[in-house]
Design an enzyme around this catalytic site. Structure first.
Site, PDB file in Angstrom:
ATOM      1  CG  HIS A 261      49.319  33.072  26.146  1.00  0.00           C
ATOM      2  ND1 HIS A 261      49.451  33.306  24.791  1.00  0.00           N
ATOM      3  CD2 HIS A 261      49.400  34.289  26.741  1.00  0.00           C
ATOM      4  CE1 HIS A 261      49.608  34.611  24.584  1.00  0.00           C
ATOM      5  NE2 HIS A 261      49.569  35.235  25.759  1.00  0.00           N
ATOM      6  CD  GLU A 262      48.337  34.938  30.280  1.00  0.00           C
ATOM      7  OE1 GLU A 262      49.318  35.661  30.541  1.00  0.00           O
ATOM      8  OE2 GLU A 262      47.507  35.225  29.390  1.00  0.00           O
ATOM      9  CG  HIS A 265      53.204  36.439  28.852  1.00  0.00           C
ATOM     10  ND1 HIS A 265      53.851  37.220  27.938  1.00  0.00           N
ATOM     11  CD2 HIS A 265      51.943  36.265  28.365  1.00  0.00           C
ATOM     12  CE1 HIS A 265      53.025  37.516  26.929  1.00  0.00           C
ATOM     13  NE2 HIS A 265      51.859  36.936  27.159  1.00  0.00           N
ATOM     14  CD  GLU A 291      51.281  37.740  23.125  1.00  0.00           C
ATOM     15  OE1 GLU A 291      50.276  37.006  23.046  1.00  0.00           O
ATOM     16  OE2 GLU A 291      51.589  38.350  24.180  1.00  0.00           O
TER      17      GLU A 291
HETATM   18 ZN    ZN Z   1      50.154  37.264  25.940  1.00  0.00          ZN
END
Ligand code: ZN
Length: 497
Positions: A261-262, A265, A291
């Protein structure tokens, strides 16, 4: 003209430097700072914020924008220079609507309110937090009034995270999603346990696996860091200096999904065109687009069968005691279970949306004055049970679970679900453009996907508006149908296993 443009760039460069220094102080505060640093760090952030604000609202910008109007008009709309002038002017005009003393008071109250919230959540006691939340809501209302006239008070807050998005659009999208997600949860939710996911999984081994994932996705350690923290996040100090944070717990493997997830980003910010460095365009364009990237990597790629065909053997050989006799299919199913749960950050892909919809509805009511802060816990509990079908046992896993409201972050939650929805639309485009993408993922090769996302989304930075960026990538607005179809396809896959 040339002199005006280079003065603009120089001023915006310094502003970007200052913003990133703020980010550095925040990152250190959340990752390394000993608790004794809280009061001095708060003072440092306050001082820096005052300096940033003064630079941001400088009258000189107005003169420069006026002088540069003919230059901007002579350029292509999506050229670097025209985009820089346009976006910087929009940021400047918006910043000037808010009086400095309101901005400073808000920052101060938000920081103190956060400290009160931490204790309130630990004690599962809303009462001491209530007056603070009332102040935060009141200050947000004053902020909203700075932008009068407006159609909807919530639009004003949304503008900070999702420029151009209207509350009415979100209402429409969520009205389609809410009943569909509720019936999918009703159909699919299980209480069946997967005890092999309860660990223990030694943290050093989890960290090594997380690093493997970050590398496989294309990040390089000369430009990235990965450090443990309490609430994971990604933050950027430069297009060649991306900081990822994550958390590890011996009793679960969620760290693998957090890392993906990170990194999602981080890859987004990393991929912004280097020609935009040290300008306000050197960032992701909105919370929803951001997101969409974290979720694409975490869920669409990271919970797929091709992905686990590649990575499960690595996980299995790392934890032979726990996973030695667990099949790929069992593991893949376990990380895709639908469960009725109280806490948003632990929620699965399907029920997650209901957590977001609840918060969006309550925020709208709070900000419009239809709901008093005092009545918030009851409203939460009632609506949660309607949506999820289980009663909330206490405020710690109910109304007090998220940090966002303590800091006045109203308007952010909807972007989590909008980004999830958008991630599927983007994935469908990428899939159509990259033949054999499933086979690549099965081999742990993410280069083509990363390259496609970089070309089509990341490189743009903030040059276009979010809506223009989305239109360019997926050929239309945010549409909940592909997301619902994606969820149904996944459940069909499990039904046939
Ligand atoms: Zn996030």
């Amino acid at each position: 003209m040339e002199a005006a443009f280079s003065e603009l760039k120089s001023r915006l460069g310094k502003l970007t430097d200052l913003r990133r220094m703020e980010a550095l102080l925040v990152w250190d505060m959340q990752v390394f700072m000993p608790p004794g640093g809280v009061p001095t760090r708060a003072a440092q952030l306050g001082t820096l914020e005052e300096i940033v604000h003064a630079h941001m609202v400088d009258d000189r910008f107005g003169e420069l924008f006026e002088e540069l109007e003919p230059y901007a008009a002579s350029l292509a709309y999506d050229s670097d220079d025209a985009s820089l002038i346009r976006v910087a002017q929009r940021d400047w005009e918006r910043a000037r609507r808010v009086p400095a003393d309101l901005a400073v008071e808000f920052a101060k109250v938000a920081a103190e309110s956060y400290e009160v919230w931490v204790t309130a959540r630990e004690d599962s006691d809303f009462a001491p937090f209530r007056p603070w939340l009332e102040r935060v809501v009141d200050l947000r209302r004053q902020y909203i009034e700075c932008f009068a006239p407006y159609d909807d008070p919530y639009d004003v807050l949304l503008e900070d995270y999702e420029p151009g998005m209207r509350t009415s659009e979100i209402r429409e999208i969520f009205a389609v999603l809410a009943p569909e997600l509720q019936s999918l949860v009703a159909e699919q939710a299980t209480e069946e346990e997967d005890p092999f996911l309860d660990g223990p999984f030694p943290i050093g081994a989890q960290e090594a696996l997380s690093r493997e994932l970050v590398e496989a996705m294309g990040a390089t350690w000369d430009q990235f860091r990965l450090d443990p923290t309490v609430h994971p996040f990604e933050i950027t100090f430069g297009l060649g200096d991306i900081r990822l944070t994550t958390r590890y717990s011996e009793s679960e493997l969620n760290s693998l999904f957090t890392a993906m997830h990170e990194t999602g980003h981080g890859l987004y910010e990393w991929g912004v065109s280097k020609t935009l460095e040290r300008t306000p365009l050197a960032a992701g364009v909105s919370a929803t687009l951001h997101e969409s990237q974290s979720r694409l990597w975490e869920n669409v790629v990271g919970r797929s069968l091709p992905f686990w065909r590649w990575f499960y053997p690595r996980v299995q050989e790392t934890f032979p005691g726990r996973l030695g006799d667990v099949s790929l299919e069992q593991f893949h199913r376990a990380v895709n279970r639908v469960r009725r749960s109280f806490v948003r950050v632990d929620a699965d892909e399907t029920s997650y949306g209901l957590h977001v919809i609840l918060r969006f509805e309550l925020e709208e009511e709070l900000l419009s004055g239809r709901l008093a802060v005092a009545d918030l816990p009851d409203a939460w509990n009632t609506r949660f049970e309607e949506l999820m079908g289980i009663p909330v046992p206490n405020d710690a896993v109910g109304v007090l679970q998220d940090a966002h409201w303590s800091g006045g972050g109203f308007g952010y939650f909807p972007t989590y679900l909008l980004g999830t929805v958008l991630s599927i639309q983007i994935w469908e485009r990428a899939r159509a453009a990259i033949p054999g993408i499933d086979e690549q993922i099965e081999r742990g090769e993410f280069g083509e996907l990363h390259h496609w996302l970089r070309e089509n989304i990341y490189s743009l930075g903030r040059k276009l508006t979010p809506a223009e960026t989305i239109e360019r990538v997926v050929g239309g607005p945010i549409d909940p149908q592909p997301y619902l179809a994606y969820l149904r396809d996944k459940f069909e896959l499990f039904a046939t296993v």
